[in-house]
Design a protein around this motif. Structure first.
Motif, short mmCIF file in Angstrom:
data_model
loop_
_atom_site.label_atom_id
_atom_site.label_comp_id
_atom_site.label_asym_id
_atom_site.label_seq_id
_atom_site.Cartn_x
_atom_site.Cartn_y
_atom_site.Cartn_z
N HIS A 176 0.83 -1.21 0.00
CA HIS A 176 0.00 0.00 0.00
C HIS A 176 0.87 1.26 0.00
CE1 HIS A 176 -3.54 -2.43 0.58
NE2 HIS A 176 -4.30 -1.37 0.73
N GLY A 177 1.95 1.26 0.78
CA GLY A 177 2.80 2.43 0.80
C GLY A 177 3.66 2.56 -0.44
N PHE A 178 4.16 1.43 -0.93
CA PHE A 178 5.07 1.45 -2.08
C PHE A 178 4.37 1.98 -3.34
CE2 PHE A 178 7.68 -0.31 -5.46
CZ PHE A 178 8.96 -0.20 -4.96
N TRP A 179 3.12 1.59 -3.53
CA TRP A 179 2.37 2.01 -4.73
C TRP A 179 1.28 3.01 -4.38
CZ3 TRP A 179 5.04 1.43 -8.66
CH2 TRP A 179 5.72 0.24 -8.96
N GLY A 191 -2.99 11.32 0.29
CA GLY A 191 -2.83 9.98 -0.28
C GLY A 191 -2.16 9.03 0.69
N VAL A 192 -1.13 9.51 1.39
CA VAL A 192 -0.43 8.65 2.35
C VAL A 192 -1.33 8.28 3.52
CG1 VAL A 192 1.52 8.52 3.95
CG2 VAL A 192 1.83 9.55 1.70
N SER A 193 -2.09 9.27 4.01
CA SER A 193 -2.97 8.97 5.15
C SER A 193 -4.06 7.98 4.76
CB SER A 193 -3.59 10.26 5.68
OG SER A 193 -4.45 10.83 4.71
N ARG A 194 -4.63 8.13 3.56
CA ARG A 194 -5.66 7.19 3.13
C ARG A 194 -5.07 5.81 2.85
NH1 ARG A 194 -9.29 10.06 -1.37
NH2 ARG A 194 -10.42 8.10 -1.15
N ALA A 195 -3.87 5.78 2.32
CA ALA A 195 -3.20 4.48 2.10
C ALA A 195 -2.93 3.78 3.41
CB ALA A 195 -1.90 4.69 1.33
N THR A 196 -2.51 4.54 4.43
CA THR A 196 -2.22 3.94 5.73
C THR A 196 -3.49 3.38 6.37
OG1 THR A 196 -0.43 5.53 6.03
CG2 THR A 196 -1.20 4.39 7.99
N THR A 197 -4.57 4.14 6.29
CA THR A 197 -5.84 3.65 6.83
C THR A 197 -6.27 2.37 6.12
OG1 THR A 197 -6.50 5.90 7.36
CG2 THR A 197 -8.24 4.25 7.28
N SER A 198 -6.20 2.39 4.79
CA SER A 198 -6.59 1.21 4.01
C SER A 198 -5.70 0.01 4.34
CB SER A 198 -6.52 1.53 2.51
OG SER A 198 -6.79 0.39 1.75
N ALA A 199 -4.41 0.24 4.50
CA ALA A 199 -3.49 -0.86 4.80
C ALA A 199 -3.84 -1.52 6.13
CB ALA A 199 -2.05 -0.35 4.83
N VAL A 200 -4.14 -0.72 7.14
CA VAL A 200 -4.50 -1.28 8.46
C VAL A 200 -5.79 -2.08 8.37
CG1 VAL A 200 -5.18 -0.67 10.81
CG2 VAL A 200 -3.25 0.50 9.74
N VAL A 201 -6.79 -1.51 7.68
CA VAL A 201 -8.08 -2.21 7.58
C VAL A 201 -7.95 -3.50 6.79
CG1 VAL A 201 -10.42 -2.04 6.65
CG2 VAL A 201 -9.41 -0.08 7.82
N VAL A 202 -7.33 -3.42 5.61
CA VAL A 202 -7.23 -4.60 4.74
C VAL A 202 -6.39 -5.70 5.40
CG1 VAL A 202 -6.36 -5.45 2.52
CG2 VAL A 202 -7.59 -3.28 2.63
#
Length: 261
Positions: A218-221, A233-244
């Protein structure tokens, strides 16, 4: 009707692209991890970040989960005259389910989110592009040490969680509630089998693999997804990574349990 089909087709193509990118990310990471020369220092640093850095969180979580299990178990088992089985109830609950699952969720919350944010910031600030320009493999340099450190650290943290949890259950069930200490230890020794320990180890290993893969990808892409560019974008990616990754751990827990029961 036609617009709905268009949106569904666009969503399907986007999902396929995302799954293909994730699979390619994993293959590149594994290939980079086994590519010589091998350097131990980045691996040790990531073990320090993931393993040593999570020790206190895992210790206190395991202690209080074990204490709650001891309290609840003593209350429930006493109703049926089976308080002597408290050790078995606490140990099996921890080793089969709560130890590996809660350890993985704690590591996701503490380390997985930071891992995603770190790689996301490196991506949007073009540091990963700079590594490509210098012919440095970013998968080998940035991601592979995190993956191998996670595979080493999470099973050890799970073992610590289980031991501390069993001790917490003993403190409540035996020391505070005046249970039988000998019966607590005997029931635990008589009920925990090698299959239980094997299931715990397999789960912790699979959870470590999933959490590092999902959070790092999630962070790399971060710029390849429709999350915007920059800090949002980074904050939304971090939230998505934790949930997924949390959902993936729970799904994997059910699959592994059903296969090994």
């Amino acid at each position: 009707m036609f617009d709905s089909l268009q949106r569904f087709g666009r969503w399907g193509l986007g999902s396929l692209e995302s799954m293909g990118r994730s699979a390619l990310f994993l293959l590149m990471t594994l290939a980079g991890g086994f590519q010589p020369p091998y350097k131990i220092r980045p691996l040790l640093y990531q073990i320090k970040v993931i393993g040593s850095g999570s020790f206190l969180v895992i210790f206190f979580t395991g202690a209080f989960v074990g204490m709650v299990l001891g309290l609840q178990g003593h209350y429930t088992l006493s109703k049926y005259g089976s308080a002597s089985a408290l050790g078995a109830a606490v140990a099996l609950s921890l080793i089969r389910e709560l130890g590996p699952v809660l350890t993985a969720l704690m590591v996701i919350g503490r380390t997985g989110s930071a891992m995603c944010a770190e790689l996301g910031i490196m991506r949007i600030s073009e540091q990963i592009d700079a590594l490509d320009c210098m012919a440095i493999n970013p998968y080998r340099f940035l991601v592979a040490p995190k993956l191998f450190a996670g595979l080493l650290s999470v099973p050890l943290l799970t073992a610590i969680f289980n031991v501390v949890g069993v001790f917490g259950g003993y403190m409540v069930g035996v020391v505070l509630l005046h249970g039988n200490g000998g019966a607590y230890m005997a029931s635990m020794q008589g009920s925990v089998t090698a299959l239980d320990l094997k299931m715990c180890f397999v789960k912790s290993l699979c959870f470590a693999f999933l959490l590092v893969w999902i959070c790092a990808e999630h962070g790399f892409w971060v710029t390849r997804r429709a999350w915007g560019f920059g800090a949002e974008g980074v904050s939304r990616a971090t939230t998505s990574a934790v949930v997924v990754s949390s959902v993936a751990v729970l799904v994997a827990d059910y699959v592994i349990t059903s296969l090994m029961m």
